[in-house]
Design a protein around this motif. Structure first.
Motif, PDB file in Angstrom:
ATOM      1  N   LYS A 167       0.833  -1.212   0.000  1.00 18.30           N
ATOM      2  CA  LYS A 167       0.000   0.000   0.000  1.00 18.30           C
ATOM      3  C   LYS A 167       0.864   1.258   0.000  1.00 18.30           C
ATOM      4  O   LYS A 167       1.899   1.287   0.685  1.00 18.30           O
ATOM      5  N   SER A 169       5.382  -5.562  10.698  1.00 19.68           N
ATOM      6  CA  SER A 169       6.811  -5.234  10.859  1.00 19.68           C
ATOM      7  C   SER A 169       7.253  -5.273  12.322  1.00 19.68           C
ATOM      8  O   SER A 169       8.336  -5.755  12.638  1.00 19.68           O
ATOM      9  N   ARG A 206       2.213 -10.231   7.604  1.00 18.90           N
ATOM     10  CA  ARG A 206       1.977  -9.153   6.627  1.00 18.90           C
ATOM     11  C   ARG A 206       2.939  -8.011   6.928  1.00 18.90           C
ATOM     12  O   ARG A 206       2.767  -7.291   7.901  1.00 18.90           O
ATOM     13  N   ARG A 240       6.397  -1.821   6.058  1.00 11.83           N
ATOM     14  CA  ARG A 240       7.509  -0.875   6.229  1.00 11.83           C
ATOM     15  C   ARG A 240       8.882  -1.527   6.269  1.00 11.83           C
ATOM     16  O   ARG A 240       9.844  -0.960   5.756  1.00 11.83           O
ATOM     17  N   ARG A 259       6.057   4.621   4.865  1.00 15.69           N
ATOM     18  CA  ARG A 259       5.073   5.059   3.888  1.00 15.69           C
ATOM     19  C   ARG A 259       5.030   6.579   3.860  1.00 15.69           C
ATOM     20  O   ARG A 259       5.172   7.223   4.892  1.00 15.69           O
TER      21      ARG A 259
HETATM   22  C1  LIG Z   1      -0.364  -1.692   6.654  1.00 17.69           C
HETATM   23  C2  LIG Z   1      -0.762  -3.018   7.191  1.00 17.69           C
HETATM   24  C3  LIG Z   1       0.202  -4.001   7.505  1.00 17.69           C
HETATM   25  C4  LIG Z   1       1.708  -3.760   7.373  1.00 17.69           C
HETATM   26  O1  LIG Z   1       2.134  -2.970   8.444  1.00 17.69           O
HETATM   27  P1  LIG Z   1       3.700  -2.593   8.604  1.00 17.69           P
HETATM   28  O2  LIG Z   1       3.765  -2.009   9.953  1.00 17.69           O
HETATM   29  O3  LIG Z   1       3.999  -1.619   7.514  1.00 17.69           O
HETATM   30  O4  LIG Z   1       4.471  -3.841   8.471  1.00 17.69           O
HETATM   31  C5  LIG Z   1      -0.247  -5.226   7.953  1.00 17.69           C
HETATM   32  N1  LIG Z   1      -1.562  -5.484   8.106  1.00 17.69           N
HETATM   33  C6  LIG Z   1      -2.509  -4.581   7.842  1.00 17.69           C
HETATM   34  C7  LIG Z   1      -3.946  -4.937   8.040  1.00 17.69           C
HETATM   35  C8  LIG Z   1      -2.151  -3.310   7.376  1.00 17.69           C
HETATM   36  O5  LIG Z   1      -3.103  -2.414   7.106  1.00 17.69           O
END
Ligand SMILES: *Cc1c(COP(=O)(O)O)cnc(C)c1O
Length: 246
Positions: A51, A218, A233, A236, A242
């Motif tokens: 994203k 992260s 997931r 960053r 971001r």
């Molecule tokens: C943005 C997001 C992530 C990733 O988060 P980071 O801190 O960038 O790793 C994971 N899960 C969901 C639901 C998100 O919206």
């Protein structure tokens, strides 16, 4: 909606190197967390959350072996998936979803991780059915302890999970694959993911085939892996901070 524009072609070399380096660090964190938890590294898959980052990054990531990418906003996800139609990645929709967008998300997503209420089930079913495709879904569980927190973070309350699962199981174009959760801000991730593991145990007694558990980002992927995550997931730590637009 922010416009995310790619840098000039000359910047792709350094960007690729940076992504490769970050990916190596994240993969090593996953390996170490698995080893510590007595799990095999291949039991935990990495979804890279792209994203706010351009389609060019998705191409570079695919080239570096990434097979799953996550997006949380429908318009951005739809455009990026279209721009990457030739890229061999699976698209995970991981964000809050308005019911009137659910059918459209079923057009490009391979897995919708954020199903948290019955209205989304009917929209996704309709969208998948219309395109003659099967859609994998995860139920997003709320781990908030104080009800619907101040930020109104999404997720199905644990006591409504069984009913929601039955709705998905009864939708012919949807395949129930498991659960997803986000650790609440300000709580020890180990405590939150510990509760998640208990919720999952009850859930799996009824839906043994729905074995996926998407948890950990992260900052807390190690805790999630300790508590049974099969998918983390990560945004960053792979792509960088971001941009603060929108
Ligand atoms: C943005 C997001 C992530 C990733 O988060 P980071 O801190 O960038 O790793 C994971 N899960 C969901 C639901 C998100 O919206």
């Amino acid at each position: 909606m922010s416009e995310v524009t790619p840098g000039p072609a000359t910047s792709l070399g350094p960007r690729r190197d940076q992504l490769a380096e970050n990916l190596a660090v994240v993969r090593e964190r996953i390996r170490a967390a698995c080893a510590e938890a007595g799990r095999e590294t291949d039991q935990v898959a990495l979804t890279v959350v792209t994203k706010f980052f351009p389609a060019e990054d998705v191409r570079l990531l695919a080239d570096l072996g990434v097979r799953d990418v996550g997006e949380n906003r429908h318009q951005e996800a739809e455009a990026k998936a279209a721009a990457c139609a030739d890229v061999p990645v699976s698209w995970h929709f991981i964000g809050g979803l308005q019911s009137n967008k659910a059918a459209a998300v079923a057009g490009y997503a391979d897995l919708v991780e954020s199903v948290d209420r019955p209205k989304l089930v009917s929209g996704l079913q309709r969208g998948a059915d219309r395109r003659g495709r099967m859609l994998d879904v995860l139920l997003q569980v709320s781990l908030d302890t104080a009800g619907d927190g101040p930020g109104g973070r999404s997720g199905c309350p644990p006591d409504q999970l069984a009913a929601l699962a039955e709705r998905v199981a009864a939708a012919p174009a949807l395949r129930l694959r498991g659960l997803m959760a986000v650790a609440p801000l300000g709580e020890e991730p180990d405590a939150a993911f510990g509760r998640l593991a208990e919720i999952r145990e009850v859930f799996r007694a009824r839906h043994p085939e729905a074995a996926m558990l998407s948890a950990g980002m992260s900052n807390d992927l190690e805790a999630a892996i300790r508590h049974g995550a099969t998918h983390v997931r990560v945004g960053r730590s792979v792509l960088g901070e971001r941009p603060q637009i929108k």
